[in-house]
Write a protein that holds these residues in place. Structure first.
Motif, PDB file in Angstrom:
ATOM      1  N   TYR A 176       7.457  -1.267   3.611  1.00 15.47           N
ATOM      2  CA  TYR A 176       8.291  -1.416   2.888  1.00 15.47           C
ATOM      3  C   TYR A 176       8.809  -0.212   2.032  1.00 15.47           C
ATOM      4  O   TYR A 176       7.868   0.409   1.505  1.00 15.47           O
ATOM      5  N   ARG A 177       9.897  -0.218   1.587  1.00 15.85           N
ATOM      6  CA  ARG A 177      10.311   1.140   0.721  1.00 15.85           C
ATOM      7  C   ARG A 177      11.727   0.394  -0.069  1.00 15.85           C
ATOM      8  O   ARG A 177      12.179  -0.154   0.036  1.00 15.85           O
ATOM      9  N   ASP A 225      11.559 -11.199 -12.564  1.00 14.49           N
ATOM     10  CA  ASP A 225      10.373 -11.515 -12.367  1.00 14.49           C
ATOM     11  C   ASP A 225       9.307 -10.333 -12.766  1.00 14.49           C
ATOM     12  O   ASP A 225       9.651  -9.069 -11.933  1.00 14.49           O
ATOM     13  N   PRO A 226       8.351 -10.114 -13.541  1.00 16.62           N
ATOM     14  CA  PRO A 226       7.552  -9.086 -13.771  1.00 16.62           C
ATOM     15  C   PRO A 226       6.790  -8.625 -12.788  1.00 16.62           C
ATOM     16  O   PRO A 226       6.540  -7.149 -12.581  1.00 16.62           O
ATOM     17  N   THR A 227       6.384  -9.628 -11.754  1.00 12.71           N
ATOM     18  CA  THR A 227       5.504  -9.025 -10.559  1.00 12.71           C
ATOM     19  C   THR A 227       6.553  -8.495  -9.853  1.00 12.71           C
ATOM     20  O   THR A 227       6.108  -7.160  -9.048  1.00 12.71           O
ATOM     21  N   ARG A 228       7.526  -9.062  -9.192  1.00  9.11           N
ATOM     22  CA  ARG A 228       8.779  -8.269  -8.494  1.00  9.11           C
ATOM     23  C   ARG A 228       8.829  -7.151  -8.935  1.00  9.11           C
ATOM     24  O   ARG A 228       9.213  -6.052  -8.377  1.00  9.11           O
ATOM     25  N   ARG A 229       9.238  -6.773 -10.411  1.00  8.93           N
ATOM     26  CA  ARG A 229       9.625  -5.403 -10.957  1.00  8.93           C
ATOM     27  C   ARG A 229       8.320  -4.600 -10.905  1.00  8.93           C
ATOM     28  O   ARG A 229       8.650  -3.413 -10.362  1.00  8.93           O
ATOM     29  N   VAL A 246       2.233  -4.528   3.001  1.00  4.28           N
ATOM     30  CA  VAL A 246       1.662  -5.641   2.287  1.00  4.28           C
ATOM     31  C   VAL A 246       0.362  -5.536   1.827  1.00  4.28           C
ATOM     32  O   VAL A 246      -0.040  -5.815   0.542  1.00  4.28           O
ATOM     33  N   ALA A 247      -0.635  -5.043   2.540  1.00  4.48           N
ATOM     34  CA  ALA A 247      -1.956  -5.064   2.205  1.00  4.48           C
ATOM     35  C   ALA A 247      -2.138  -4.096   0.984  1.00  4.48           C
ATOM     36  O   ALA A 247      -2.817  -4.492   0.242  1.00  4.48           O
ATOM     37  N   GLU A 248      -1.535  -2.794   1.011  1.00  2.00           N
ATOM     38  CA  GLU A 248      -1.665  -1.869   0.128  1.00  2.00           C
ATOM     39  C   GLU A 248      -0.925  -2.492  -1.384  1.00  2.00           C
ATOM     40  O   GLU A 248      -1.662  -2.347  -2.532  1.00  2.00           O
ATOM     41  N   LEU A 249       0.078  -3.216  -1.086  1.00  2.00           N
ATOM     42  CA  LEU A 249       0.578  -3.944  -2.254  1.00  2.00           C
ATOM     43  C   LEU A 249      -0.059  -4.864  -2.895  1.00  2.00           C
ATOM     44  O   LEU A 249      -0.412  -4.906  -4.257  1.00  2.00           O
ATOM     45  N   THR A 250      -0.765  -5.704  -2.067  1.00  2.00           N
ATOM     46  CA  THR A 250      -1.531  -6.750  -2.369  1.00  2.00           C
ATOM     47  C   THR A 250      -2.794  -6.109  -3.370  1.00  2.00           C
ATOM     48  O   THR A 250      -3.187  -6.573  -4.343  1.00  2.00           O
ATOM     49  N   THR A 307      -2.157 -12.733  -4.593  1.00  2.00           N
ATOM     50  CA  THR A 307      -2.262 -12.994  -3.224  1.00  2.00           C
ATOM     51  C   THR A 307      -1.207 -12.497  -2.332  1.00  2.00           C
ATOM     52  O   THR A 307      -0.147 -12.175  -2.653  1.00  2.00           O
ATOM     53  N   GLN A 308      -1.705 -11.900  -1.065  1.00  2.00           N
ATOM     54  CA  GLN A 308      -0.896 -11.322  -0.099  1.00  2.00           C
ATOM     55  C   GLN A 308       0.421 -12.368   0.253  1.00  2.00           C
ATOM     56  O   GLN A 308       1.614 -11.949   0.325  1.00  2.00           O
ATOM     57  N   GLY A 309       0.241 -13.951   0.063  1.00  2.00           N
ATOM     58  CA  GLY A 309       1.384 -14.670   0.128  1.00  2.00           C
ATOM     59  C   GLY A 309       2.456 -14.577  -0.967  1.00  2.00           C
ATOM     60  O   GLY A 309       3.851 -14.504  -0.598  1.00  2.00           O
ATOM     61  N   ALA A 310       1.908 -14.387  -2.123  1.00  2.00           N
ATOM     62  CA  ALA A 310       2.910 -14.236  -3.282  1.00  2.00           C
ATOM     63  C   ALA A 310       3.469 -12.791  -2.914  1.00  2.00           C
ATOM     64  O   ALA A 310       4.674 -12.806  -3.314  1.00  2.00           O
ATOM     65  N   ILE A 311       2.679 -11.708  -2.602  1.00  2.00           N
ATOM     66  CA  ILE A 311       3.561 -10.659  -2.388  1.00  2.00           C
ATOM     67  C   ILE A 311       4.662 -10.633  -1.402  1.00  2.00           C
ATOM     68  O   ILE A 311       6.014 -10.006  -1.704  1.00  2.00           O
ATOM     69  N   SER A 312       4.302 -11.325  -0.349  1.00  2.00           N
ATOM     70  CA  SER A 312       5.324 -11.387   0.546  1.00  2.00           C
ATOM     71  C   SER A 312       6.350 -12.092   0.259  1.00  2.00           C
ATOM     72  O   SER A 312       7.613 -11.736   0.575  1.00  2.00           O
TER      73      SER A 312
END
Length: 109
Positions: free
Chosen positions: A72-73, A16-20, A34-38, A44-49
């Motif tokens: 997360y790391r 998945d390109p977003t996960r990559r 998660v907030a920084e990644l979002t 959305t934050q839910g999608a990132i989670s």
């Protein structure tokens, strides 16, 4: 039914390109919540989670709770099954590169 190998989980997670993109951001930036990644992703934050969950299940991401935040790391060791799988094709590529080197020498002559 075939059993799922660790390399399958890694490939599925990185397909998945977003996960990559999330994995690459974590690999470059150290620990991130998660907030920084979002903010950086545009989803959305839910999608990132959900993406983080998939990466974590594949062994590519670790988490560290701190108070109300979870950081997360990337865990580079999680890529080991992929490298192991690719190593089976080393001889294939080595032979091809040797042929290419010979061809280039021949062309230069």
């Amino acid at each position: 039914m075939l059993s799922t190998l660790p390399v399958d989980a890694v490939m599925r997670a990185l397909a998945d390109p977003t996960r990559r993109a999330v994995f690459e951001q974590l690999a470059r930036g150290g620990e991130v919540n998660v907030a920084e990644l979002t903010r950086a992703s545009g989803v959305t934050q839910g999608a990132i989670s959900q993406h983080l969950k998939s990466l974590k299940l594949a062994g590519l991401v670790a988490e560290r709770p701190q108070g109300r935040n979870v950081f997360y790391r990337a865990t580079p060791d999680g890529l080991a099954p992929l490298f192991d799988w690719l190593s089976h094709y080393d001889a294939f590529w080595r032979d091809r590169f040797a042929n290419l080197r010979d061809l280039l020498k021949e062309i230069d002559s």
